[in-house]
Design a protein around this motif. Sequence first.
Motif: not given
Length: 531
Positions: A462-480
């Motif tokens: 609606n704000e950028y006129n860009s339809d996106v495709i989102m592919t789920s990667l599921g839940t993850k534990i992020a660690r730097w």
Amino acid sequence: MIGVHMKETTLTEEINKRRTFAIISHPDAGKTTITEQMLLLSKVIREAGSVKGRKTGKYATSDWMEIEKQRGISVTSSVMQFDYEGKRINILDTPGHEDFSEDTYRTLMAVDSAVMVIDSAKGIEPQTRKLFKICKMRGIPIFTFINKLDRDGREPMDLLSEIEDTLNIETCPMNWPIGMGKGLKGLYDIYNNRVALYNRSGDKKETYIQLNDSGDIEDDSDLKKDSIWKDTLDEVELIKSAGNKLEIDKIMTGDLTPVFFGSALANFGVEDFLETYLKYAPTPADHRTDDNQIVRSNDDRMSGFVFKIQANMNANHRDRIAFVRLCSGEFRRGMDVTLNRTQRRLRLNNSTQFMAEDRESVQTAVSGDIIGLYDTGNFQIGDTIYEGKDKLQFEKLPQFTPEIFVQVTAKNVMKQKSFHKGIEQLVQEGAIQLFRSYSSNDYILGVVGQLQLEVFQFRMKNEYNSDVIMTSLGTKIARWVDPEQLDESAASSRNMLVKDRNDQPLFLFENRFAENWFAQKYPDVKLTSRL
């Protein structure tokens, strides 16, 4: 319009007129409605919007984003400023939905007190409990408004007990319900020793009966003849004799909350609440720097920090606003400041004040005020700006580690420019975090709640006129991980290697077992939950 005539008043006098607070609640407890009633009282608006009356085109004043209007929820903090009874009030209406807690937590860093709105039928709900703990941790004074008294709800005594037991804070009722739901007669105003009569005729102007020295009605009014009046007197007597006393010191440390009952939708009890709140709410607080120094609110040197960034508040101009809490001194339009993170000098020519989506130019403002700076990409959340030469950085704002991840691509490859622009600007608002896969550089988004992804997808379209495709990667534990300790060959299907916006590497572990396995195999590699 914010305008400070410094010749007529001193800086300290102007600062002491400020009252800056957030309204917090579980979704649908009525915080947006109570905000609008305050705006009505101040004559800022003439008619309250209704997120439920979408067919009429009347929306909640503080819910300006299109998805908020369509779904009847608040997903972003909004700011409203107005004058009332000689005070300059800055209200920050926060998202009620738990998926946007991070925005709310950062907003709580920018206020001096909080108003906790509770549904009288539901009592303390999970999101209320979470937000309260943040207030308690920061020692923010809390004022409680128990809402929806015109509907059948729980016993008032039970609600007070739940607040005290669940939140570990003392309560001090400022008024008391005379009936509830269809049997609502009014409010016994303990603080002002009077009764506010509830009027069902549609006349919102409250009628008062002054009580005698013993707290009873003198004349033979219909209310005095009602059996509910005696029950109310008994309950009020119990509160006065055995309840907690109103102690200012305890309010200021967040150890006692004044409690008000009312109905925001019926605009009953809101005016008494606002007037009493203004008597006890704190003036702008001092702020702590990252090296544990204290910046006094009445210091002459202007300083402030960015606690929120919002893109596209004006759909016609696709602008970007940095919300700044002023912590000291006086802001003057056109002044030069230093952005601490880059040490770059900036001239603040384009500044604004807020009334939800309505804005007007601001010439001057003082500590405690919230101003908006039009931003072309200079600011980030947590940035400190200041006047003068001595460096200054306020303490870090909270940041959540994302748990839900998706890979995102543009549906139409011919619209890559708007796709990249949309992602860049929405990520800068702080609700979603952007990562790239280490090998292919694909976009990966990380969030703490599913609704954030739905809002992102909606706004991209609606704000950028860009339809996106989102592919789920599921839940993850992020660690730097420290770049010097990174071994790219350690990546696998159970621990995806990615990099954040600052090109810092991190692993996305499939689960706790995968993280523990990695830690055992690479004991020298230090994993951290955030930078």
